[in-house]
Design a protein around this motif. Structure first.
Motif, short mmCIF file in Angstrom:
data_model
loop_
_atom_site.label_atom_id
_atom_site.label_comp_id
_atom_site.label_asym_id
_atom_site.label_seq_id
_atom_site.Cartn_x
_atom_site.Cartn_y
_atom_site.Cartn_z
N ALA A 1 56.73 19.94 6.28
CA ALA A 1 57.89 20.79 6.56
C ALA A 1 58.87 20.68 5.40
CB ALA A 1 58.55 20.37 7.86
N LEU A 2 59.56 21.77 5.13
CA LEU A 2 60.45 21.85 3.97
C LEU A 2 61.69 22.62 4.37
CD1 LEU A 2 60.46 21.18 0.86
CD2 LEU A 2 59.66 23.52 0.51
N ILE A 3 62.84 22.19 3.87
CA ILE A 3 64.08 22.92 4.08
C ILE A 3 64.72 23.17 2.74
CG2 ILE A 3 65.48 20.82 4.39
CD1 ILE A 3 67.12 22.43 6.47
N VAL A 4 65.29 24.35 2.57
CA VAL A 4 65.90 24.74 1.30
C VAL A 4 67.11 25.59 1.60
CG1 VAL A 4 64.48 26.81 1.08
CG2 VAL A 4 65.41 25.74 -0.96
N ALA A 5 68.08 25.54 0.71
CA ALA A 5 69.28 26.35 0.85
C ALA A 5 69.40 27.30 -0.32
CB ALA A 5 70.52 25.46 0.93
N ILE A 6 70.05 28.44 -0.08
CA ILE A 6 70.22 29.46 -1.12
C ILE A 6 71.71 29.62 -1.41
CG2 ILE A 6 69.89 31.88 -1.71
CD1 ILE A 6 67.39 31.93 -0.04
N LYS B 1 61.10 17.40 4.14
CA LYS B 1 61.50 17.23 2.75
C LYS B 1 62.58 18.24 2.39
CE LYS B 1 56.99 15.52 1.26
NZ LYS B 1 55.84 15.71 0.35
N ASP B 2 63.52 17.80 1.56
CA ASP B 2 64.62 18.67 1.11
C ASP B 2 64.28 19.22 -0.27
OD1 ASP B 2 67.07 19.90 0.64
OD2 ASP B 2 67.89 18.06 -0.25
N ALA B 3 64.29 20.55 -0.38
CA ALA B 3 64.03 21.20 -1.66
C ALA B 3 65.31 21.51 -2.42
CB ALA B 3 63.22 22.48 -1.45
N GLY B 4 66.45 21.10 -1.88
CA GLY B 4 67.71 21.29 -2.58
C GLY B 4 68.30 22.67 -2.39
N ILE B 5 69.23 22.99 -3.30
CA ILE B 5 69.92 24.28 -3.27
C ILE B 5 69.42 25.12 -4.44
CG2 ILE B 5 72.15 25.44 -3.37
CD1 ILE B 5 73.42 22.87 -2.30
N LEU B 6 68.98 26.32 -4.14
CA LEU B 6 68.51 27.24 -5.19
C LEU B 6 69.70 28.03 -5.70
CD1 LEU B 6 65.19 28.56 -3.57
CD2 LEU B 6 65.56 26.54 -5.00
N ASP B 7 70.21 27.62 -6.85
CA ASP B 7 71.39 28.29 -7.41
C ASP B 7 71.18 28.74 -8.84
OD1 ASP B 7 71.24 25.84 -8.57
OD2 ASP B 7 73.22 25.14 -7.91
N SER B 8 69.90 28.72 -9.31
CA SER B 8 69.61 29.17 -10.67
C SER B 8 68.21 29.75 -10.72
CB SER B 8 69.72 28.01 -11.67
OG SER B 8 68.70 27.06 -11.43
N ARG C 1 60.84 27.20 -10.18
CA ARG C 1 60.17 25.91 -10.03
C ARG C 1 59.70 25.70 -8.60
NH1 ARG C 1 63.59 23.44 -12.76
NH2 ARG C 1 65.00 22.85 -11.07
N LEU C 2 60.54 26.02 -7.62
CA LEU C 2 60.16 25.85 -6.22
C LEU C 2 59.04 26.82 -5.83
CD1 LEU C 2 60.55 24.54 -3.47
CD2 LEU C 2 62.35 26.23 -2.99
N LEU C 3 59.12 28.06 -6.30
CA LEU C 3 58.08 29.04 -5.98
C LEU C 3 56.73 28.60 -6.53
CD1 LEU C 3 60.03 32.37 -6.53
CD2 LEU C 3 59.10 31.55 -4.37
N LEU D 1 58.86 26.15 7.10
CA LEU D 1 59.91 26.28 6.09
C LEU D 1 61.17 26.79 6.76
CD1 LEU D 1 60.95 26.47 3.12
CD2 LEU D 1 60.05 28.82 3.10
N ALA D 2 62.28 26.12 6.51
CA ALA D 2 63.59 26.58 6.97
C ALA D 2 64.42 26.93 5.74
CB ALA D 2 64.28 25.51 7.79
N ILE D 3 65.03 28.10 5.77
CA ILE D 3 65.85 28.58 4.65
C ILE D 3 67.28 28.72 5.15
CG2 ILE D 3 66.17 30.38 2.93
CD1 ILE D 3 63.24 31.15 3.30
N ALA D 4 68.17 27.94 4.57
CA ALA D 4 69.58 27.99 4.97
C ALA D 4 70.32 28.99 4.09
CB ALA D 4 70.20 26.60 4.83
#
Length: 459
Positions: free
Chosen positions: A337-342, A359-366, A372-374, A385-388
């Motif tokens: 399972a993975l969580i990521v924020a935009i 697992k935390d994939a961090g914040i996608l801000d660039s 890299r995540l894709l 997958l949860a997308i915040a």
């Protein structure tokens, strides 16, 4: 990814190339990334890219419709060939009320077939093309029966692919000779049926030729069928066939056997052999079919699909429309399972307290972090997958396209619309826009943290 026959993969690749040549480059960022991840040589990556774009844009379904239309068109032509062959037999033998002129009957049964066969052979030897009219009729019927506007470029792409390798002559040769084989078989069977149920008399007539000419022609034509056991009327039988009064049962049977042998040997067998030869050449050439990687449409994709060095970042503009998300269709094994924020600001503390299995994939801000995540998710897709998202921001096309790409790389996806920070309120219209956009993407969403779902797979 859908499994297709090699020819169909090459055909779709050529169709996508032709489409981009006329309408400009497609939005292929995700398709190219998936093709690079799948690996293989340039041809394989081009085909994987084209197949993904075809599935996304509905071109794969259009090809299936076109193939269904092509089969239906072939069935219609086959029925017409059978009816035409039966019509030739009726025209040649008549209703049995009048004697049959054997040479007029022979001309009716074989004349058009032999003329077109000679035309086919000359076209193959000198022009390299043949059967164009029948081929165009088949393609026209295929498009009419397909009834899919997206199939407009499929037929030209197939022709270009085959013409480049000179396979169209053998494909059309199989079609032409196969249909004529059906026609001649139908004529032969109808002849046998008519001769079995009606009593025919056979004669020959002339004004300027001597009987010796007809004797020589009859024996010459019957020589080759004689190898198959078909008898030839004797010289005396041929000479007395100018008058129906001498049409005995033996004479009728002799002419009937001779006529059947002629049609079989000069009508059916040549078409059978040519159809088999063209089919063999078609299958042999089809197995060796490859893309022409020197075409501009393919050479321009070389660096993108087989880069000399990995280049991160996205420079393409957002697409004009979003494509449907179909989560849970990854070809790779999904796990974890993975969580990521935009694009979250400092007012939203990140990450939340997570279970050990998430697992935390961090914040996608660039662009770099997104790419890299894709790339990572394409290789190792998560099961959940949860997308915040911050609903205070507008659901722009770029964010929604990113959500769609992320969701396509996971088996299951949920969107977490975060609450507003203390002292602030969410804009109702903007929140409604988020709801509408996510419903269009067919993704579930909620304002509560889906942590239990991430950990256990259920609520």
């Amino acid at each position: 990814m859908t499994q297709l026959a090699p020819l169909h993969r090459l055909w779709l690749t050529e169709t996508v190339r032709l489409r981009e040549e006329h309408a400009g480059p497609l939005d292929d960022l995700e398709a190219s990334r998936r093709a690079r991840t799948a690996g293989g040589d340039l041809s394989t990556r081009l085909q994987n890219r084209a197949l993904w774009l075809a599935e996304r844009d509905g071109l794969l379904g259009a090809m299936q419709h076109w193939l269904q239309g092509a089969r239906l068109a072939l069935l219609v032509l086959a029925v017409l060939a059978v009816i035409s062959g039966a019509g030739l037999a009726f025209a040649a033998l008549g209703d049995g009320q009048n004697p049959v002129n054997v040479f007029w009957a022979l001309g009716s049964l074989l004349g058009l077939n032999l003329i077109l066969l000679l035309s086919w052979a000359l076209g193959l030897l000198f022009a390299g093309e043949h059967g164009a009219s029948l081929g165009r009729l088949w393609l026209w019927l295929s498009e009419k029966f397909a009834r899919d506007a997206k199939a407009a470029q499929l037929a030209p792409a197939l022709l270009l692919l085959l013409q480049r390798h000179k396979l169209n002559r053998w494909a059309l040769g199989s079609l032409v000779n196969g249909l004529w084989l059906l026609a001649m078989l139908s004529a032969l069977l109808m002849m046998l049926l008519l001769m079995a149920t009606r009593r025919y008399g056979f004669i020959w007539e002339t004004t300027i030729l001597s009987p010796d000419v007809f004797v020589a022609v009859t024996r010459s034509l019957g020589a080759l069928p004689g190898w198959l056991g078909f008898g030839v009327p004797t010289d005396e039988m041929i000479r007395v066939s100018t008058d129906t009064r001498y049409n005995s049962e033996l004479l009728r049977q002799a002419w009937a056997v001779w006529l059947v042998g002629i049609v079989l040997f000069y009508g059916v067998i040549p078409r059978l052999l040519l159809a088999a030869f063209c089919l063999w050449r078609w299958k042999h050439g089809r197995n060796a079919l490859q893309l022409d990687l020197n075409l501009p449409g393919y050479s321009q994709l070389r660096e993108r699909l087989m880069p000399s060095s990995e280049r991160l970042g996205v420079n393409d503009l957002a697409p004009e429309h979003l494509h449907n998300v179909q989560a849970g269709h990854s070809d790779l094994q999904t796990d974890g399972a993975l969580i990521v924020a935009i694009e979250l600001d400092d007012q939203h503390p990140w990450p939340p307290k997570l279970p050990a299995s998430v697992k935390d994939a961090g914040i996608l801000d660039s662009r770099e972090s997104r790419q890299r995540l894709l790339e990572q998710m394409t290789r190792f897709p998560p099961a959940r997958l949860a997308i915040a998202c911050d609903p205070r921001r507008s659901p722009d096309r770029g964010s929604l396209a990113l959500i769609g790409e992320l969701a396509r790389s996971a088996a299951q996806t949920r969107i977490w619309l975060l609450q507003a920070p203390p002292g602030q309120a969410l804009d109702a219209d903007r929140l409604s826009d988020w709801h509408n956009a996510l419903q269009q993407l067919e993704l579930p969403f909620a304002t509560s943290a889906p942590l239990n779902w991430l950990e256990t797979g259920h609520d």
